[in-house]
Write a protein that holds these residues in place. Structure first.
Motif, PDB file in Angstrom:
ATOM      1  N   LEU A 110     -10.297   7.636   7.668  1.00  0.00           N
ATOM      2  CA  LEU A 110      -9.992   7.615   6.776  1.00  0.00           C
ATOM      3  C   LEU A 110     -11.940   6.632   6.248  1.00  0.00           C
ATOM      4  CD1 LEU A 110      -9.161   8.487   3.886  1.00  0.00           C
ATOM      5  CD2 LEU A 110      -8.491   6.335   3.785  1.00  0.00           C
ATOM      6  N   MET A 111     -12.734   7.008   5.970  1.00  0.00           N
ATOM      7  CA  MET A 111     -14.212   6.166   5.807  1.00  0.00           C
ATOM      8  C   MET A 111     -14.452   5.743   4.323  1.00  0.00           C
ATOM      9  SD  MET A 111     -17.762   6.674   7.263  1.00  0.00           S
ATOM     10  CE  MET A 111     -18.134   8.596   6.345  1.00  0.00           C
ATOM     11  N   ILE A 112     -14.107   4.593   3.868  1.00  0.00           N
ATOM     12  CA  ILE A 112     -14.013   4.703   3.275  1.00  0.00           C
ATOM     13  C   ILE A 112     -15.847   2.972   2.850  1.00  0.00           C
ATOM     14  CG2 ILE A 112     -13.793   2.747   0.993  1.00  0.00           C
ATOM     15  CD1 ILE A 112      -9.846   3.160   2.221  1.00  0.00           C
ATOM     16  N   GLU A 113     -16.285   3.497   1.627  1.00  0.00           N
ATOM     17  CA  GLU A 113     -17.622   2.836   1.392  1.00  0.00           C
ATOM     18  C   GLU A 113     -16.916   1.916   0.714  1.00  0.00           C
ATOM     19  OE1 GLU A 113     -21.915   4.169  -0.973  1.00  0.00           O
ATOM     20  OE2 GLU A 113     -19.691   4.660  -1.487  1.00  0.00           O
ATOM     21  N   SER A 114     -17.751   0.633   1.061  1.00  0.00           N
ATOM     22  CA  SER A 114     -17.076  -1.030   1.011  1.00  0.00           C
ATOM     23  C   SER A 114     -18.292  -1.388   0.147  1.00  0.00           C
ATOM     24  CB  SER A 114     -17.906  -1.773   1.896  1.00  0.00           C
ATOM     25  OG  SER A 114     -16.536  -1.149   3.517  1.00  0.00           O
ATOM     26  N   LYS A 115     -17.579  -1.187  -0.928  1.00  0.00           N
ATOM     27  CA  LYS A 115     -18.805  -1.839  -2.255  1.00  0.00           C
ATOM     28  C   LYS A 115     -17.895  -2.784  -2.860  1.00  0.00           C
ATOM     29  CE  LYS A 115     -20.821   1.535  -4.696  1.00  0.00           C
ATOM     30  NZ  LYS A 115     -22.230   1.206  -4.012  1.00  0.00           N
ATOM     31  N   GLN A 116     -18.056  -3.746  -3.516  1.00  0.00           N
ATOM     32  CA  GLN A 116     -17.027  -5.299  -4.341  1.00  0.00           C
ATOM     33  C   GLN A 116     -16.277  -5.054  -5.176  1.00  0.00           C
ATOM     34  OE1 GLN A 116     -20.013  -8.251  -6.090  1.00  0.00           O
ATOM     35  NE2 GLN A 116     -18.633  -9.168  -6.125  1.00  0.00           N
ATOM     36  N   TYR A 117     -17.171  -3.873  -6.064  1.00  0.00           N
ATOM     37  CA  TYR A 117     -16.339  -3.858  -7.434  1.00  0.00           C
ATOM     38  C   TYR A 117     -15.407  -2.898  -7.564  1.00  0.00           C
ATOM     39  CZ  TYR A 117     -17.666  -7.211  -9.335  1.00  0.00           C
ATOM     40  OH  TYR A 117     -18.545  -8.496  -9.362  1.00  0.00           O
ATOM     41  N   ALA A 118     -15.605  -1.836  -6.122  1.00  0.00           N
ATOM     42  CA  ALA A 118     -15.186   0.071  -6.122  1.00  0.00           C
ATOM     43  C   ALA A 118     -13.570  -0.519  -5.359  1.00  0.00           C
ATOM     44  CB  ALA A 118     -15.763   0.444  -5.207  1.00  0.00           C
ATOM     45  N   PRO A 119     -12.346   0.623  -5.355  1.00  0.00           N
ATOM     46  CA  PRO A 119     -10.768   0.909  -4.641  1.00  0.00           C
ATOM     47  C   PRO A 119     -11.123   0.611  -3.270  1.00  0.00           C
ATOM     48  CG  PRO A 119     -11.474   2.486  -5.821  1.00  0.00           C
ATOM     49  CD  PRO A 119     -12.452   1.670  -5.875  1.00  0.00           C
ATOM     50  N   ARG A 120     -10.539  -0.647  -3.077  1.00  0.00           N
ATOM     51  CA  ARG A 120      -9.837  -0.686  -1.425  1.00  0.00           C
ATOM     52  C   ARG A 120      -8.869   0.088  -1.131  1.00  0.00           C
ATOM     53  NH1 ARG A 120     -11.895  -5.876  -2.927  1.00  0.00           N
ATOM     54  NH2 ARG A 120      -9.973  -6.686  -2.278  1.00  0.00           N
ATOM     55  N   ARG A 121      -8.847  -0.426   0.197  1.00  0.00           N
ATOM     56  CA  ARG A 121      -6.811   0.175   1.096  1.00  0.00           C
ATOM     57  C   ARG A 121      -5.836   0.429   0.342  1.00  0.00           C
ATOM     58  NH1 ARG A 121      -3.072  -0.915   5.653  1.00  0.00           N
ATOM     59  NH2 ARG A 121      -3.552  -2.653   4.687  1.00  0.00           N
ATOM     60  N   ILE A 122      -5.611  -0.555  -0.481  1.00  0.00           N
ATOM     61  CA  ILE A 122      -4.095  -0.589  -0.878  1.00  0.00           C
ATOM     62  C   ILE A 122      -4.429   0.177  -2.313  1.00  0.00           C
ATOM     63  CG2 ILE A 122      -2.609  -2.711  -1.816  1.00  0.00           C
ATOM     64  CD1 ILE A 122      -3.248  -2.505   1.059  1.00  0.00           C
ATOM     65  N   ALA A 123      -5.522   0.028  -3.408  1.00  0.00           N
ATOM     66  CA  ALA A 123      -5.399   0.905  -4.281  1.00  0.00           C
ATOM     67  C   ALA A 123      -5.356   2.331  -3.809  1.00  0.00           C
ATOM     68  CB  ALA A 123      -7.401   0.600  -5.084  1.00  0.00           C
ATOM     69  N   ILE A 124      -6.353   2.939  -2.864  1.00  0.00           N
ATOM     70  CA  ILE A 124      -6.738   4.449  -2.511  1.00  0.00           C
ATOM     71  C   ILE A 124      -4.943   4.799  -2.303  1.00  0.00           C
ATOM     72  CG2 ILE A 124      -7.620   5.441  -0.879  1.00  0.00           C
ATOM     73  CD1 ILE A 124     -10.596   3.662  -1.503  1.00  0.00           C
ATOM     74  N   GLN A 125      -4.304   4.004  -0.789  1.00  0.00           N
ATOM     75  CA  GLN A 125      -3.362   4.060  -0.400  1.00  0.00           C
ATOM     76  C   GLN A 125      -2.112   4.041  -1.656  1.00  0.00           C
ATOM     77  OE1 GLN A 125      -1.224   2.447   2.674  1.00  0.00           O
ATOM     78  NE2 GLN A 125      -0.146   1.517   1.468  1.00  0.00           N
ATOM     79  N   ASN A 126      -2.434   3.595  -3.054  1.00  0.00           N
ATOM     80  CA  ASN A 126      -1.011   3.443  -4.109  1.00  0.00           C
ATOM     81  C   ASN A 126      -1.588   4.780  -4.728  1.00  0.00           C
ATOM     82  OD1 ASN A 126       1.175   1.977  -5.816  1.00  0.00           O
ATOM     83  ND2 ASN A 126      -0.343   2.178  -7.088  1.00  0.00           N
ATOM     84  N   PHE A 127      -2.756   5.204  -4.867  1.00  0.00           N
ATOM     85  CA  PHE A 127      -3.173   6.236  -5.777  1.00  0.00           C
ATOM     86  C   PHE A 127      -2.888   7.476  -5.416  1.00  0.00           C
ATOM     87  CE2 PHE A 127      -5.957  10.040  -6.433  1.00  0.00           C
ATOM     88  CZ  PHE A 127      -6.473   9.920  -8.008  1.00  0.00           C
ATOM     89  N   PHE A 128      -2.893   7.490  -3.835  1.00  0.00           N
ATOM     90  CA  PHE A 128      -2.005   8.765  -3.315  1.00  0.00           C
ATOM     91  C   PHE A 128      -0.341   9.089  -3.758  1.00  0.00           C
ATOM     92  CE2 PHE A 128      -6.244   8.930  -0.600  1.00  0.00           C
ATOM     93  CZ  PHE A 128      -6.899  10.060  -1.328  1.00  0.00           C
ATOM     94  N   ASN A 129      -0.257   7.140  -3.078  1.00  0.00           N
ATOM     95  CA  ASN A 129       1.188   7.272  -3.349  1.00  0.00           C
ATOM     96  C   ASN A 129       2.059   8.128  -4.324  1.00  0.00           C
ATOM     97  OD1 ASN A 129       2.574   7.186  -0.507  1.00  0.00           O
ATOM     98  ND2 ASN A 129       1.505   5.204  -0.748  1.00  0.00           N
TER      99      ASN A 129
END
Length: 331
Positions: A110-129
């Motif tokens: 899983l490759m995630i674009e690093s942006k200041q205000y965009a979702p990060r790991r925990i938010a994306i994990q919660n999104f899928f769950n």
């Protein structure tokens, strides 16, 4: 041109606490195929997140992979204007900050674009769950996103280092004290953060900014600040930005440590400044992947997971989410 930065993880479907070979591709497709954009939107820690766009699989070199946007609606509405002009207009629409996300099922990359205000790991994990049924036939299933570990630069900072600057920014809305600390030990820096956020909240300030700076003075910042920094949870979703400028002992150049991605495997590629459309940005990431991502990332799954992953295939079940009563009312 600017540098676009990405962070590398592995994303697994976990059954009863065990990592499995179950692909998340079907889960991603299940969400994206929902016609109503609201059904691709969730509420997490006072902010809305959504999946609005995905590249057609036949446009990827690996058609089993998925490349998509997951974004966050920002609580603060900025102004729009023109450089060199004093006239500004409040933004009417809801501001939105998306991150490109690439998933490869063969090695769960899983490759995630690093942006200041965009979702990060925990938010994306919660999104899928939020979309995955957690209980299936008496077994518990969940998505887990695990960082690919790399050099921890903050751990290299010792009392012989020259600490030049520490900058922290926190989103005031949704801030929770218990989520900021890794433990319950007293921490003067933590108390300062909480006090700053509380004051900001009282006077309707959206972002709390804390900065320690050496400036033009001779003495560097105290190493004790770094000790206290290490007790903070850098993956907390309300931490918008965290930087440390330091010169390590024996080195001649300053290092900038990004606390949000410190210790994680990272990559970067060039992109034109004016590219904002999803298709154009996605194409740049496709070109980066085709050119070859770092070898340590390519081999990470084999070296760390093949010996302990459970080889199973189970039909997943999905939730209708979010709940209708979470839908905001249009003005």
């Amino acid at each position: 041109m600017e540098m676009e930065r990405v962070t590398f993880f592995n994303m697994f479907i976990v059954k009863d606490g065990e990592l499995t070979t179950i692909s998340a591709t079907e889960l991603i497709d299940e969400i994206m195929l929902r016609d109503d954009p609201w059904m691709r939107t969730i509420l997490f820690k006072s902010a809305f997140y959504s999946m609005p766009q995905m590249v057609q699989p036949d446009q990827l070199h690996n058609q089993r992979a998925r490349l998509f946007w997951i974004g966050k609606y920002l609580t603060e509405k900025p102004y729009s204007g023109n450089l060199g002009d004093d006239n500004f207009i409040p933004m009417d629409n809801d501001p939105y900050s998306p991150a490109l996300v690439y998933y490869r099922p063969e090695d769960k990359l899983l490759m995630i674009e690093s942006k200041q205000y965009a979702p990060r790991r925990i938010a994306i994990q919660n999104f899928f769950n939020s979309y995955l049924c957690n209980e299936i036939d008496g077994h518990r299933y969940e998505v887990e996103i695990i960082p690919q570990k790399d050099e921890d630069t903050l751990a290299m900072v010792d009392e012989n280092a020259s600490i030049k600057k520490i900058v922290l920014e926190f989103q005031v809305t949704g801030f929770e004290r218990e989520q900021i600390f890794l433990n319950d030990e007293p921490n003067l820096l933590g108390n300062l953060i909480v006090g700053n956020v509380n004051l900001s909240n009282r006077y309707n300030v959206n972002v709390a900014h804390i900065e320690f700076k050496k400036g033009r003075f001779k003495n560097p910042l105290s190493f004790e600040l770094v000790r206290m920094l290490r007790q903070l949870n850098f993956e907390n979703t309300t931490l918008l930005s965290g930087k440390v400028i330091v010169r390590l002992a024996g080195e001649f150049k300053d290092k900038e440590i990004d606390l949000l991605t410190n210790g994680f495997s990272k990559g970067e590629y060039q992109i034109e400044n004016n590219i904002t459309a999803f298709d154009a940005r996605a194409q740049k990431m496709i070109e980066y992947i085709a050119a070859g991502i770092p070898q340590n990332v390519e081999h990470y799954y084999t070296e760390h997971y093949t010996h302990r992953i459970r080889d199973i295939e189970v039909p997943l079940q999905y939730e209708e989410h979010p709940e209708p009563n979470q839908r905001p009312q249009n003005n």
